[in-house]
Design a protein around this motif. Structure first.
Motif, PDB file in Angstrom:
ATOM      1  N   GLU A  68      -5.444  -5.137  -2.377  1.00  0.00           N
ATOM      2  CA  GLU A  68      -4.580  -4.947  -1.023  1.00  0.00           C
ATOM      3  C   GLU A  68      -5.565  -4.636   0.165  1.00  0.00           C
TER       4      GLU A  68
ATOM      5  N   ILE B 235       0.936  -1.201  -0.114  1.00  0.00           N
ATOM      6  CA  ILE B 235      -0.038  -0.011   0.026  1.00  0.00           C
ATOM      7  C   ILE B 235       1.061   1.365   0.098  1.00  0.00           C
TER       8      ILE B 235
ATOM      9  N   VAL C  21       2.201   2.026  -3.471  1.00  0.00           N
ATOM     10  CA  VAL C  21       1.212   2.200  -4.766  1.00  0.00           C
ATOM     11  C   VAL C  21       1.459   2.986  -5.860  1.00  0.00           C
TER      12      VAL C  21
ATOM     13  N   MET D  23      -4.950  -1.807  -5.430  1.00  0.00           N
ATOM     14  CA  MET D  23      -5.570  -1.176  -4.241  1.00  0.00           C
ATOM     15  C   MET D  23      -6.671  -1.976  -3.710  1.00  0.00           C
TER      16      MET D  23
END
Length: 130
Positions: free
Chosen positions: A97, A29, A32, A94
């Motif tokens: 995740e 994260i 990203v 994302m």
């Protein structure tokens, strides 16, 4: 002689796996927007296999500490996912995740409850059922 049963050892490894997975997800994260960053994941199977061969489990928190023979056990379970989702070569998704983060939290809580129950049972036995 093992002080704890195999179930407690396995639950401990499951908690270690979940903590490592949390770190890997957080790292994904955080990166990203990093160009050419490849998302990483953790393999519980690799972690469990490598931990079975080692009796002593340790993690060196400072480079000045003595090294342990199985220090690379955790890092051997991390691998990169090869796909690319963004035009800059970044493979962090994302949505995936965040989904992995939520499911890992549920998994960790379940393992913590199980190991807590095991220790509670041991505590009851030690106190003689009182």
């Amino acid at each position: 002689m093992d002080f704890f049963s195999n179930s407690i050892t396995t639950l401990e490894q499951a908690l270690n796996y979940s903590a490592l997975k949390q770190k890997v997800i957080a790292n994904n994260i955080a990166n990203v927007d990093t160009p050419n960053y490849k998302a990483q994941d953790v393999s519980f199977q690799k972690l469990l296999e490598s931990s079975k061969s080692n009796q002593l489990s340790a993690y060196r928190t400072d480079r000045r500490h003595f090294p342990f023979p199985n220090e690379n056990t955790l890092s051997s379970a991390i691998f990169s996912r090869p796909s690319s989702y963004n035009e800059n070569g970044n493979s962090v998704d994302m949505d995936k995740e965040m989904s992995d983060l939520a499911s890992n939290q549920i998994y960790y809580n379940a393992m913590a409850e199980l190991i807590s129950g095991k220790f509670s049972s041991l505590n009851t036995v030690i106190k003689g059922g009182k």
